[in-house]
Design a protein around this motif. Structure first.
Motif, PDB file in Angstrom:
ATOM      1  N   GLN A  88     -17.081 -26.001  53.452  1.00 15.41           N
ATOM      2  CA  GLN A  88     -16.089 -25.300  52.630  1.00 15.41           C
ATOM      3  C   GLN A  88     -16.689 -24.909  51.286  1.00 15.41           C
ATOM      4  O   GLN A  88     -16.480 -23.802  50.800  1.00 15.41           O
ATOM      5  N   GLU A 165     -14.226 -24.947  57.954  1.00 19.36           N
ATOM      6  CA  GLU A 165     -13.285 -24.153  57.152  1.00 19.36           C
ATOM      7  C   GLU A 165     -14.008 -23.337  56.076  1.00 19.36           C
ATOM      8  O   GLU A 165     -13.663 -23.394  54.885  1.00 19.36           O
ATOM      9  N   SER A 168     -11.861 -20.916  53.641  1.00 18.55           N
ATOM     10  CA  SER A 168     -10.661 -21.414  52.969  1.00 18.55           C
ATOM     11  C   SER A 168     -10.611 -21.051  51.487  1.00 18.55           C
ATOM     12  O   SER A 168      -9.533 -20.960  50.904  1.00 18.55           O
ATOM     13  N   THR A 197     -10.694 -24.943  61.620  1.00 18.80           N
ATOM     14  CA  THR A 197      -9.697 -24.308  60.773  1.00 18.80           C
ATOM     15  C   THR A 197      -8.322 -24.911  61.041  1.00 18.80           C
ATOM     16  O   THR A 197      -8.080 -25.483  62.106  1.00 18.80           O
TER      17      THR A 197
END
Length: 359
Positions: A88, A165, A168, A197
């Motif tokens: 992320q 992710e 994000s 996700t």
């Protein structure tokens, strides 16, 4: 028919992960095919990132095995596993330009300066960042930084790329654009992508197949269409998009078809998920598969209790006689009649749209 093991990139075999008394993953088994864009989907805290970290080697498993192209990798440290991870937070080196960021891992692997620079140029071209090769991360947008992190992960030609992710932190419009780029890059490279996700739309639009996870347990695996059209249980139906869950009484199930009594007393036959049984049950019907009719012609009858205008669609909430609310999604097109608040209306389901679920 059993799947050809030669086509399996990652085999998760009865994996359990515990932290003291807490079970983060409970007997998870799934097989991810070579060259597949595979998504682990579920709410925050469901175990999907834990599973990804177990594949990467950042977490040890409590029970089970993880095989990469047939080889058990559970005892290999992360740096010995032929996988790379995009997190992320992109963790780019702020003092290095884009090219040096991409070269860093290659140099650590023992490649020469010339070979690493050549490979960095290739992957930057792949992610369409050649013109930014000399810039520092702070001079890039969020989407460009994400692509640098992707290029750095792709540079060593990993057998499997893990993506935790990675979109994000991007705004909605940029996320939508980067989704298409990721899909295209996966297809061009042929590398197996395992994408984590909690965003249902991301999963549906990008994936070859999806594994839905809840409370550390695998709920269902299938294509986007399988998961959306034929959910196995209430959690999957409710988590993937919108659905109506209508209480019914199930008289019996024969050859995969359930005979149900709907609220109001009408009888109805529909497909049943594996494991469904007689007694109380839940019928899942997507709002776009519910049609409005004259009350005398409806399987269900109710009163319009709410109208929500959503541009292309109108969401119509109908309260049934037993107090349940069913939502229909009606296209705002010429000739479509939108019912009025308080109007008594009939409801019908498109053929094959309703499905009896297990809890």
């Amino acid at each position: 028919m059993a799947e050809d093991q030669g086509d399996i990139a990652v085999d998760i075999d009865h994996v359990t992960k515990r932290y003291g008394d807490f079970t983060a993953l409970a007997d998870v088994s799934l097989a991810i095919r070579s060259n597949e864009f595979f998504t682990l989907l579920g709410p925050s805290g469901c175990g999907k990132t834990t599973l990804l970290r177990c594949i990467a080697g950042f977490e040890d498993i409590t029970l089970g095995a993880i095989r990469l192209y047939g080889d058990n990798i559970v005892d290999l440290p992360p740096n010995k596993r032929p996988v790379n991870t995009v997190f992320q937070q992109y963790a780019l080196f702020p003092h290095m330009d884009v090219t040096r960021n991409v070269m860093f891992g290659l140099l650590r692997l023992g490649q020469s300066e010339a070979a690493a620079r050549k490979r960095a140029g290739e992957v930057l071209d792949l992610v369409q960042l050649t013109q930014f090769a000399d810039r520092l991360p702070a001079q890039l947008s969020g989407g460009q930084q994400q692509r640098v992190a992707l290029a750095r992960a792709l540079a060593p030609n990993p057998k499997v790329l893990l993506l935790d992710e990675p979109l994000s932190a991007l705004d909605l419009k940029l996320r939508q654009a980067v989704r298409l780029e990721l899909q295209q890059i996966q297809q061009e490279t042929g590398i197996t992508f395992i994408f984590v996700t909690h965003d249902q739309e991301e999963a549906l639009t990008m994936s070859d197949r999806i594994a839905v996870i809840s409370d550390g347990r695998l709920q269902q695996i299938g294509t986007a269409r399988d998961i959306y059209e034929e959910p196995d249980n209430k959690f999957v139906a409710d988590f993937i998009g919108e659905t109506n869950l209508i209480d019914v009484t199930v008289a019996g199930i024969d050859n995969g078809q359930a005979t149900c009594t709907l609220p109001g007393g009408n009888h109805f036959t529909c497909p049943a998920a594996q494991g469904a049984h007689s007694g109380r049950g839940h019928l899942s019907v997507r709002p776009e598969r519910v049609s409005l009719s004259d009350p005398a012609q409806g399987l269900l009858t109710g009163t319009v209790s709410r109208l929500i205008y959503l541009g292309t669609d109108m969401h119509v909430d109908i309260t049934l006689t037993d107090g349940e609310v069913v939502t229909a999604r009606v296209q705002n097109s010429a000739g479509t009649r939108i019912p009025a608040m308080g109007e008594t209306i009939g409801l019908n389901f498109e053929a094959g749209a309703a499905r009896l679920l297990i809890d």
